[in-house]
Motif scaffolding. Structure first.
Motif, PDB file in Angstrom:
ATOM      1  N   LEU A   1     -17.541  54.344  47.125  1.00 23.27           N
ATOM      2  CA  LEU A   1     -16.815  54.038  45.892  1.00 23.27           C
ATOM      3  C   LEU A   1     -15.821  55.175  45.667  1.00 23.27           C
ATOM      4  CD1 LEU A   1     -19.887  53.059  43.661  1.00 23.27           C
ATOM      5  CD2 LEU A   1     -18.524  51.576  45.166  1.00 23.27           C
ATOM      6  N   GLN A   2     -14.538  54.860  45.720  1.00 23.78           N
ATOM      7  CA  GLN A   2     -13.526  55.916  45.608  1.00 23.78           C
ATOM      8  C   GLN A   2     -12.714  55.811  44.324  1.00 23.78           C
ATOM      9  OE1 GLN A   2     -11.036  56.044  49.111  1.00 23.78           O
ATOM     10  NE2 GLN A   2     -12.026  57.926  49.775  1.00 23.78           N
ATOM     11  N   GLY A   3     -12.794  54.654  43.691  1.00 22.34           N
ATOM     12  CA  GLY A   3     -11.997  54.458  42.484  1.00 22.34           C
ATOM     13  C   GLY A   3     -12.749  53.584  41.509  1.00 22.34           C
ATOM     14  N   ALA A   4     -12.246  53.541  40.272  1.00 23.34           N
ATOM     15  CA  ALA A   4     -12.828  52.660  39.271  1.00 23.34           C
ATOM     16  C   ALA A   4     -11.729  52.222  38.312  1.00 23.34           C
ATOM     17  CB  ALA A   4     -13.945  53.367  38.507  1.00 23.34           C
ATOM     18  N   GLU A   5     -11.823  50.972  37.865  1.00 25.65           N
ATOM     19  CA  GLU A   5     -10.859  50.481  36.879  1.00 25.65           C
ATOM     20  C   GLU A   5     -11.453  50.610  35.485  1.00 25.65           C
ATOM     21  OE1 GLU A   5      -9.550  46.435  37.438  1.00 25.65           O
ATOM     22  OE2 GLU A   5      -8.143  46.562  35.749  1.00 25.65           O
ATOM     23  N   ALA A   6     -10.661  51.155  34.565  1.00 25.80           N
ATOM     24  CA  ALA A   6     -11.070  51.267  33.168  1.00 25.80           C
ATOM     25  C   ALA A   6     -10.783  49.940  32.474  1.00 25.80           C
ATOM     26  CB  ALA A   6     -10.291  52.397  32.497  1.00 25.80           C
ATOM     27  N   LEU A   7     -11.792  49.373  31.818  1.00 24.60           N
ATOM     28  CA  LEU A   7     -11.644  48.085  31.134  1.00 24.60           C
ATOM     29  C   LEU A   7     -12.185  48.217  29.715  1.00 24.60           C
ATOM     30  CD1 LEU A   7     -12.810  46.025  34.209  1.00 24.60           C
ATOM     31  CD2 LEU A   7     -10.542  45.793  33.162  1.00 24.60           C
ATOM     32  N   VAL A   8     -11.333  47.976  28.731  1.00 27.25           N
ATOM     33  CA  VAL A   8     -11.724  48.219  27.353  1.00 27.25           C
ATOM     34  C   VAL A   8     -12.629  47.098  26.825  1.00 27.25           C
ATOM     35  CG1 VAL A   8      -9.731  47.082  26.275  1.00 27.25           C
ATOM     36  CG2 VAL A   8     -10.824  48.997  25.107  1.00 27.25           C
ATOM     37  N   ARG A   9     -13.554  47.447  25.972  1.00 21.71           N
ATOM     38  CA  ARG A   9     -14.416  46.501  25.258  1.00 21.71           C
ATOM     39  C   ARG A   9     -14.449  46.886  23.781  1.00 21.71           C
ATOM     40  NH1 ARG A   9     -13.973  44.786  29.525  1.00 21.71           N
ATOM     41  NH2 ARG A   9     -15.453  43.861  30.963  1.00 21.71           N
ATOM     42  N   TRP A  10     -14.724  45.889  22.972  1.00 18.45           N
ATOM     43  CA  TRP A  10     -14.843  46.118  21.533  1.00 18.45           C
ATOM     44  C   TRP A  10     -16.281  45.837  21.132  1.00 18.45           C
ATOM     45  CZ3 TRP A  10     -11.487  42.950  17.508  1.00 18.45           C
ATOM     46  CH2 TRP A  10     -11.808  43.382  16.211  1.00 18.45           C
ATOM     47  N   ARG A  11     -16.984  46.897  20.725  1.00 18.74           N
ATOM     48  CA  ARG A  11     -18.355  46.713  20.251  1.00 18.74           C
ATOM     49  C   ARG A  11     -18.296  46.331  18.788  1.00 18.74           C
ATOM     50  NH1 ARG A  11     -22.780  47.865  23.286  1.00 18.74           N
ATOM     51  NH2 ARG A  11     -21.982  49.376  24.771  1.00 18.74           N
ATOM     52  N   HIS A  12     -18.148  45.029  18.553  1.00 17.76           N
ATOM     53  CA  HIS A  12     -17.944  44.495  17.212  1.00 17.76           C
ATOM     54  C   HIS A  12     -19.279  44.468  16.467  1.00 17.76           C
ATOM     55  CE1 HIS A  12     -16.848  41.611  14.082  1.00 17.76           C
ATOM     56  NE2 HIS A  12     -15.585  41.758  14.432  1.00 17.76           N
ATOM     57  N   PRO A  13     -19.308  44.961  15.217  1.00 18.68           N
ATOM     58  CA  PRO A  13     -20.583  45.063  14.494  1.00 18.68           C
ATOM     59  C   PRO A  13     -21.306  43.724  14.340  1.00 18.68           C
ATOM     60  CG  PRO A  13     -18.698  45.600  13.071  1.00 18.68           C
ATOM     61  CD  PRO A  13     -18.185  45.532  14.470  1.00 18.68           C
ATOM     62  N   GLU A  14     -20.568  42.607  14.178  1.00 18.51           N
ATOM     63  CA  GLU A  14     -21.257  41.315  14.043  1.00 18.51           C
ATOM     64  C   GLU A  14     -21.166  40.477  15.306  1.00 18.51           C
ATOM     65  OE1 GLU A  14     -18.690  40.692  10.916  1.00 18.51           O
ATOM     66  OE2 GLU A  14     -19.656  42.531  10.204  1.00 18.51           O
TER      67      GLU A  14
END
Ligand code: C2E
Ligand code: MG
Ligand code: MG
Ligand code: MG
Length: 289
Positions: free
Chosen positions: A55-68
């Protein structure tokens, strides 16, 4: 994608499809607060490099931890953020977070991992985008060659001349550039000719049916993209690899790296760190044998 995020996300998805302007306003306001409250989180999906067998690289992927609503997929709020302009703040956050994380892994001796960050066209149109990227590299201490920026092909504008200028300045900084979802736009070849990129990421839709039968021509297209990219001196990454048969096909045809659920889903930073530590331990073991 809905499955991956649980059932309340499916409902959320239906909601946002039929979203009234009121619902959109609500979401927009919630998204503003999400940034302030720290509800946005960056997940990482590793890429396997065939030649290095690691494993030489990784892609950053955003998530939203929504309270509900639980973990919300970027497909459900990035398009809105692009319309409202909130993508600038979200993009800055993800870029900084990803660079800081890659630098932390490097400093902790866990891995010299290349991190890839998705960039929206709106961000690229900011007059000071290149300076912002430079400032993040300076403030996090991440070497520029460990940062890759991904630009989705279908978002690239017709103003190739302007794009080429920005791309050239980014390359001068030392960062790497990738065209994401390659093959889905209308002038894939044109972009390759005019833009100084390092990497093409073959879109998942071509990878899906790589099982040897090649009914829709996806295998032929994938082979052609690999050959063409290599002859231009570019690296090739395949996205959405889920089956061993797809991995074998891509390895046989000289694809450089693969990314997909077969290797790992996008995971929290701590989980990727464990994966990387395991990998390092296995390699140390193999060497002492
Ligand atoms: P993308 O950049 O093309 O990212 C790949 C997407 O495919 C990710 O979805 C990933 O989770 C998913 N994927 C990875 N491997 C597999 C697989 O084996 N099978 C299947 N079916 N899917 C796989 P995700 O995380 O939902 O992101 C969707 C899109 O949202 C991304 O597509 C990217 O365009 C956008 N996005 C994500 N994070 C950001 C961000 O920080 N900024 C911007 N501007 N866009 C982002
Ligand atoms: Mg991407
Ligand atoms: Mg993609
Ligand atoms: Mg995409």
């Amino acid at each position: 994608h809905a499955k991956q995020f649980g059932s309340n996300t499916l409902q959320f998805y239906r909601d946002s499809l039929q979203s009234s302007s009121r619902e959109r306003l609500l979401l927009e306001a919630q998204l503003d607060k999400a940034l302030v409250r720290g509800e946005l989180e960056v997940f990482y999906q590793p890429k396997l490099n065939f030649a290095a067998n690691r494993l030489q690289g990784a892609e950053a992927l955003v998530r939203w931890r929504h309270p509900e609503r639980g973990l919300v997929s970027p497909a459900q709020f990035i398009p809105l953020a692009e319309e409202t302009g909130q993508i600038d703040a979200i993009g800055d956050f993800v870029l900084h977070q990803a660079c800081a994380q890659a630098r932390a892994w490097q400093q902790a001796g866990i891995a010299e991992l290349r991190v890839a960050v998705n960039i929206s066209m709106g961000q690229l149109r900011q007059g000071d985008f290149v300076e912002r990227v430079g400032a993040v590299l300076v403030s996090t201490g991440l070497p520029a060659h460990l940062l890759e920026l991904e630009l989705t092909e279908s978002q690239l504008s017709d103003d190739v001349e302007h794009l080429a200028k920005v791309f050239t300045r980014l390359r001068t900084l030392g960062v790497r550039l990738a065209i994401d979802d390659f093959g889905t736009g209308y002038s894939s070849l044109g972009y390759l000719k005019h833009l100084p990129v390092n990497v093409v990421k073959i879109d998942q839709t071509f990878i899906r049916s790589l099982d040897g039968s090649d009914h829709g021509g996806d295998a032929a297209i994938t082979r052609a993209i690999i050959v063409m990219a290599h002859s231009l001196g570019l690296e090739v990454v395949a996205e959405g690899v889920e089956e061993p048969a797809q991995l074998e096909f891509l390895r046989e045809h000289g694809c450089d790296e693969i990314q997909g659920y077969l290797i790992s889903r996008p995971v929290e930073a701590a989980t990727l760190a464990s994966l990387l530590r395991e990998q390092a331990a296995q390699r140390a073991c193999a060497m002492s044998d």
